[in-house]
Write a protein that holds these residues in place. Sequence first.
Motif, mmCIF file in Angstrom:
data_model
loop_
_atom_site.group_PDB
_atom_site.id
_atom_site.type_symbol
_atom_site.label_atom_id
_atom_site.label_comp_id
_atom_site.label_asym_id
_atom_site.label_seq_id
_atom_site.Cartn_x
_atom_site.Cartn_y
_atom_site.Cartn_z
ATOM 1 N N ASP A 1 32.091 -0.042 -25.597
ATOM 2 C CA ASP A 1 31.089 0.091 -26.654
ATOM 3 C C ASP A 1 30.101 -1.070 -26.623
ATOM 4 O O ASP A 1 28.885 -0.878 -26.810
ATOM 5 C CB ASP A 1 31.778 0.149 -28.023
ATOM 6 C CG ASP A 1 32.602 1.419 -28.191
ATOM 7 O OD1 ASP A 1 32.323 2.405 -27.462
ATOM 8 O OD2 ASP A 1 33.512 1.434 -29.041
ATOM 9 N N LEU A 2 30.617 -2.286 -26.404
ATOM 10 C CA LEU A 2 29.735 -3.446 -26.336
ATOM 11 C C LEU A 2 28.765 -3.342 -25.162
ATOM 12 O O LEU A 2 27.571 -3.644 -25.296
ATOM 13 C CB LEU A 2 30.580 -4.720 -26.224
ATOM 14 C CG LEU A 2 29.821 -6.044 -26.198
ATOM 15 C CD1 LEU A 2 29.023 -6.225 -27.476
ATOM 16 C CD2 LEU A 2 30.793 -7.207 -26.011
ATOM 17 N N ALA A 3 29.275 -2.889 -24.011
ATOM 18 C CA ALA A 3 28.397 -2.717 -22.853
ATOM 19 C C ALA A 3 27.337 -1.651 -23.123
ATOM 20 O O ALA A 3 26.155 -1.827 -22.779
ATOM 21 C CB ALA A 3 29.229 -2.341 -21.625
ATOM 22 N N GLU A 4 27.761 -0.563 -23.789
ATOM 23 C CA GLU A 4 26.792 0.490 -24.119
ATOM 24 C C GLU A 4 25.736 -0.015 -25.088
ATOM 25 O O GLU A 4 24.535 0.256 -24.934
ATOM 26 C CB GLU A 4 27.547 1.680 -24.727
ATOM 27 C CG GLU A 4 26.654 2.881 -25.014
ATOM 28 C CD GLU A 4 27.451 4.057 -25.570
ATOM 29 O OE1 GLU A 4 26.822 5.089 -25.876
ATOM 30 O OE2 GLU A 4 28.689 3.923 -25.703
ATOM 31 N N VAL A 5 26.196 -0.782 -26.104
ATOM 32 C CA VAL A 5 25.237 -1.336 -27.079
ATOM 33 C C VAL A 5 24.278 -2.305 -26.399
ATOM 34 O O VAL A 5 23.067 -2.319 -26.684
ATOM 35 C CB VAL A 5 26.015 -2.027 -28.223
ATOM 36 C CG1 VAL A 5 25.069 -2.838 -29.098
ATOM 37 C CG2 VAL A 5 26.732 -0.981 -29.068
ATOM 38 N N ARG A 6 24.824 -3.134 -25.479
ATOM 39 C CA ARG A 6 23.950 -4.056 -24.763
ATOM 40 C C ARG A 6 22.936 -3.310 -23.912
ATOM 41 O O ARG A 6 21.752 -3.689 -23.860
ATOM 42 C CB ARG A 6 24.799 -4.964 -23.872
ATOM 43 C CG ARG A 6 25.527 -6.058 -24.622
ATOM 44 C CD ARG A 6 26.335 -6.930 -23.680
ATOM 45 N NE ARG A 6 27.025 -7.997 -24.383
ATOM 46 C CZ ARG A 6 27.874 -8.841 -23.825
ATOM 47 N NH1 ARG A 6 28.133 -8.727 -22.511
ATOM 48 N NH2 ARG A 6 28.456 -9.788 -24.524
ATOM 49 N N ALA B 1 20.368 -1.955 -26.211
ATOM 50 C CA ALA B 1 19.508 -3.028 -26.700
ATOM 51 C C ALA B 1 18.525 -3.464 -25.618
ATOM 52 O O ALA B 1 17.332 -3.687 -25.894
ATOM 53 C CB ALA B 1 20.357 -4.220 -27.152
ATOM 54 N N GLN B 2 19.014 -3.567 -24.377
ATOM 55 C CA GLN B 2 18.114 -3.931 -23.287
ATOM 56 C C GLN B 2 17.057 -2.851 -23.066
ATOM 57 O O GLN B 2 15.885 -3.145 -22.817
ATOM 58 C CB GLN B 2 18.918 -4.156 -22.010
ATOM 59 C CG GLN B 2 19.784 -5.404 -22.044
ATOM 60 C CD GLN B 2 20.622 -5.574 -20.798
ATOM 61 O OE1 GLN B 2 20.595 -4.713 -19.908
ATOM 62 N NE2 GLN B 2 21.373 -6.670 -20.715
ATOM 63 N N GLY B 3 17.476 -1.577 -23.173
ATOM 64 C CA GLY B 3 16.504 -0.492 -23.033
ATOM 65 C C GLY B 3 15.462 -0.514 -24.133
ATOM 66 O O GLY B 3 14.250 -0.351 -23.884
ATOM 67 N N VAL B 4 15.930 -0.740 -25.380
ATOM 68 C CA VAL B 4 14.983 -0.821 -26.503
ATOM 69 C C VAL B 4 14.051 -2.004 -26.324
ATOM 70 O O VAL B 4 12.826 -1.904 -26.574
ATOM 71 C CB VAL B 4 15.767 -0.924 -27.832
ATOM 72 C CG1 VAL B 4 14.821 -1.239 -28.984
ATOM 73 C CG2 VAL B 4 16.497 0.389 -28.111
ATOM 74 N N ALA B 5 14.608 -3.149 -25.868
ATOM 75 C CA ALA B 5 13.770 -4.332 -25.668
ATOM 76 C C ALA B 5 12.732 -4.090 -24.572
ATOM 77 O O ALA B 5 11.561 -4.457 -24.712
ATOM 78 C CB ALA B 5 14.646 -5.535 -25.323
#
Length: 199
Positions: free
Chosen positions: A107-112, A115-119
């Motif tokens: 889940d943390l990897a997916e969230v990261r 987040a990187q995609g959104v950034a």
Amino acid sequence: MAESTQSAPAVPTHGAEAHAAPGTTHEATGAEHESGGLPQFEFQHWGGQIAYLLVLFAILYVLVARVFTPRMRRVIDGRASTIAGAIDAARQVQAEAMEQSKAAAADLAEVRAKAQGVASDARAKAAAEAAERSGAEEVKLAAQLAQAETRIAAMRDSAMASVGTVASDTAMAIIDKLTGKSASAADMKAALAARGGAA
């Protein structure tokens, strides 16, 4: 004589017996004292002692085999089952913790990644907006610069026209002062045209 023989009283033997009995009693007690007074060391008592020992051993064996050993076995089995259950529960909890840790890491990897995609999307959008704004500002500046250049050219042309008029008026005033004659505007234009052609 026969009567005296028949009537002779019998000699009592109780005294002899009484005197003999104490002697035999003393002899028996002396024999007992000589044996030591410990019957367990006498061979004639060993049979009964062995029988009692066998009976006591059989009783103890039955008690140990039928009572104490099953109880101890139940206690040991209960403890072993409790320990095994605790170990299995601990292993299960550890496995669940590992699974939860792996799920949390995923889940943390997916969230990261999100987040990187959104950034990156935000950076791309900001760069596009900045480029669009920069292009619009450049267009506005180019338009304003063209307008300014047009105004400057118009002002220059008008200034040059004014300079020619002022120069012709000044020349006419100078000629009038020097010669006392006033020159016409056509003569001034022709003179200026001739001077410009000569230059």
